[in-house]
Write a protein that holds these residues in place. Structure first.
Motif: not given
Ligand code: GUN
Length: 329
Positions: A140, A165, A167
């Motif tokens: 992360l 995460d 993402f």
């Molecule tokens: N910054 C704000 N929310 C998040 C999150 O859920 N993951 C990460 N890596 N950064 C964040």
């Protein structure tokens, strides 16, 4: 009397969720309040609180037990690497909470706190090492990263199988294609909170406020996957109030304190507030005007104690999921 009506209302909502308004008004007419003031309009009610803290504790306890069995079986603990670049005070708090959540679960936690002037190349080198490290199941990188680092390049460098995460474009793509792999933590947590209502989300009108990559967009895909009709509002949306007024589900993730007025909430709606803001007096509040919204909503998340604790919980759940894939469980 009020309790009986509310129970009736909730039962009705479970069966006829899209007709929430109608059901609420009927409940108002037969309710004790209506008989006294002769007003066959909406009853004043208090929403049921969707308690994220309690749900998070419950899920973490289940995860802790599952992790203990997995550790016993495979001879190693799930490992989470957390990278923080720079001195953002809020990020420090989030990272500390993530590490502590991880340790309480019996996971291995690998922490990298790098100075704000760390080069992108150095960060990419660290990610490559962690991608190859068999003790690390999840990676992360806390966002935001300093401006000289391209966050997309960084997120895409993480092995999608370690992207706890959720993402990475691969994991976002899997969600879009209705085959979720590792899911973005905040939207995943919001779905768990929605599950707590016991309602069938199919056909519900859901309105998400905010179109960020972290919350709004994956949230839209989660709700679509759950069969809801989805609208995403953003900074160019013309009449936010009109969208909110017809929503059975509101997910507020705009990052603007008190943006959603309570009077806009459809009676009986579910309100999930992802926003978190510090008032001048030090207390926390969200994107939704809680006091007025909770008089109309059927369910509402508080701030703090709603979505916040669920985000880290889903990060821990993703770490266990990644671990299981890595060990072939
Ligand atoms: N910054 C704000 N929310 C998040 C999150 O859920 N993951 C990460 N890596 N950064 C964040």
């Amino acid at each position: 009397m009020k309790y009986t009506i509310r129970k009736h209302m909730k039962t009705s909502l479970r069966n006829f969720a899209p007709f929430a308004v109608k059901v609420t008004i009927i409940a108002g007419i037969v309710g004790s309040e209506a008989c006294c003031n002769n007003a066959p309009t909406m009853m004043t009610t208090t929403a049921e609180i969707l308690d994220g803290k309690a749900l998070a504790n419950r899920l973490r306890e289940e995860l802790r037990k599952e992790a203990a069995e997995l550790i016993q079986k495979h001879g190693r603990a799930p490992g989470l690497a957390v990278i923080l670049v720079g001195d953002d005070p809020a990020s420090h708090v989030y990272v500390r909470n993530k590490k502590s959540g991880c340790e309480k679960m019996g996971f291995s936690s690998f922490s990298f706190e790098l100075p704000a002037n760390t080069s992108q190349q150095h960060l990419l080198g660290l990610i490559t090492e962690l991608n190859q490290d068999p003790k690390v199941d999840g990676i992360l990188v806390q966002l935001p990263v300093p401006a000289h680092i391209n966050s997309e390049t960084i997120l895409e460098a993480i092995d999608p199988g370690k992207d706890v995460d959720g993402f990475h474009p691969y994991n976002i793509g899997r969600l879009i294609a209705r085959k979720p792999a590792l899911r973005s933590c905040t939207p995943y947590g919001c779905m768990k909170l929605l599950e707590e209502t016991g309602l069938d989300l199919h056909g519900m009108e859901s309105v998400i406020v905010g179109a960020s990559n972290i919350v709004g967009r994956p949230m839209a895909m989660e709700l679509l996957l759950a069969g809801a009709t989805v609208t995403v509002c953003h900074r160019f949306t013309r009449n936010l109030q009109a969208h909110i007024e017809r929503a059975d589900i509101v997910v507020a993730a705009a990052g603007k304190q008190g943006l959603i007025q309570g009077e806009w909430i459809k009676p009986g709606a579910i309100v999930i507030d992802v926003g978190i803001h510090r008032r001048a007096n030090g207390t926390l509040t969200g994107d939704v005007a809680f006091d007025s919204a909770s008089k109309r909503a059927g369910w509402i998340t508080p701030v703090p104690g709603g979505v916040g604790p669920m985000t880290i919980t889903m990060l821990l759940a993703n770490t266990v999921q990644a671990f299981k894939t890595h060990v072939g469980d």
